[in-house]
Design an enzyme around this catalytic site. Structure first.
Site, PDB file in Angstrom:
ATOM      1  N   CYS A 101       9.325 -32.755  44.635  1.00 53.26           N
ATOM      2  CA  CYS A 101       9.062 -33.360  43.332  1.00 53.26           C
ATOM      3  C   CYS A 101       8.973 -32.234  42.302  1.00 53.26           C
ATOM      4  CB  CYS A 101       7.740 -34.124  43.400  1.00 53.26           C
ATOM      5  SG  CYS A 101       7.240 -34.825  41.821  1.00 53.26           S
ATOM      6  N   CYS A 106      14.506 -32.428  38.715  1.00 54.41           N
ATOM      7  CA  CYS A 106      13.702 -33.533  39.213  1.00 54.41           C
ATOM      8  C   CYS A 106      14.463 -34.067  40.413  1.00 54.41           C
ATOM      9  CB  CYS A 106      13.595 -34.580  38.112  1.00 54.41           C
ATOM     10  SG  CYS A 106      13.065 -36.204  38.658  1.00 54.41           S
TER      11      CYS A 106
END
Ligand code: DGL
Length: 279
Positions: free
Chosen positions: A73, A185
């Site tokens: 993440c 991301c």
């Protein structure tokens, strides 16, 4: 040799881009994946909340006696410094390996970063690239809507709305003539075909999930923690909310149906909900 699993977590299903790479490049490893589908997105939240969520996600994976933990993440990797600093196991985040790859890839010394608002506001990628090579110009763009596109499975390269949203988001990067874009991301590699189409052939995309898996692979090798050669890795998936289209999205992102292996976990009281047999 070490038979313990590798733990991977993300705010939702985007981290499956790292799992996909792991299944391919570390096929002998057992994986425990936690996707915090009940609290996604993280990227629009405060530092304090992201720290708290990251601590809980890590604590959950630590219950499985993981030999390595990966924050798949970009937001956690950029913001949750405190949570990451307390991990006892070997730990991999996505910012450092992605920046190393971007610094190597850029020819014109102009790198773009696409990330969540929290990631871009943290300046994490820019700082790491500048630390490696201060001459590189870094331009970041927050692309919060892309997370929803992925979580809603709008990732088809012919999808006009997705194409238009991406065109608007990457306009500043195109104006700066970047030749390398970090998909900062882990949700974004799932949109790589569209991003690539819009950015054009001359722009290289850096997949954070893939780079993190390569980093994990070298750590496991260095520390002699690889699983037995020839072992067929088993993956377990935990999510904090069984969202309606979970199976379809997971299937699209991973290329394999995981509905049978997916377990619901209440992340706020997981110790109560986990059966002994799950551990
Ligand atoms: N997968 C997360 C990341 O890499 C983004 C999604 C979110 O905002 O939670 O940053």
């Amino acid at each position: 040799m070490d038979k313990r699993p590798v733990g991977v977590f993300d705010s939702g299903l985007g981290g499956l881009s790292a799992v996909k790479a792991m299944l391919r490049y570390l096929p002998e490893e057992d994986i425990v994946y936690f996707g915090d589908t009940g609290r996604v997105p993280y990227g629009t939240r405060s530092e304090k909340t992201i720290e708290l969520y990251a601590k809980e996600d890590i604590a959950f994976l630590e219950k499985f006696n993981c030999k390595l933990i990966m924050a798949a993440c970009g937001t956690v990797s950029s913001v949750a410094k405190e949570a990451m600093s307390h991990v006892k196991e070997p730990f991999v985040e996505v910012v450092t390996p992605a920046c190393a790859a971007a610094v190597k890839a850029t020819v014109n010394q102009r790198v773009g970063v696409m990330g969540t608002s929290a990631t871009i506001n943290s300046g994490s990628y820019e700082k790491e690239i500048k630390r490696r090579n201060p001459a590189i110009e870094v331009t970041g763009v927050s692309c919060p809507m892309l997370v929803s596109l992925v979580e809603n499975d709008w990732i088809d390269s012919d999808d006009k709305i997705a194409v238009e949203i991406i065109r608007r988001y990457i306009k500043p990067l195109m104006e700066k003539k970047v030749d390398t874009i970090i998909l900062g991301c882990t949700h974004f590699p799932h949109l790589a075909p569209i991003i690539s189409k819009v950015a054009g052939d001359g722009v290289q995309l850096i997949d954070t999930g893939y780079e993190a898996v390569m980093r994990a692979k070298s750590i496991l090798a260095e520390k002699d923690l690889m699983n037995e050669a020839g072992h067929k890795g088993v993956s377990k998936y935990y999510i904090s909310d069984r969202t309606q289209n979970f199976s379809d999205i997971a299937n699209t992102l991973l290329g394999t149906d995981i509905s049978d292996q997916a377990n619901f976990i209440d992340i706020n009281k997981f110790e109560l909900d986990l059966n002994e047999k799950d551990l």
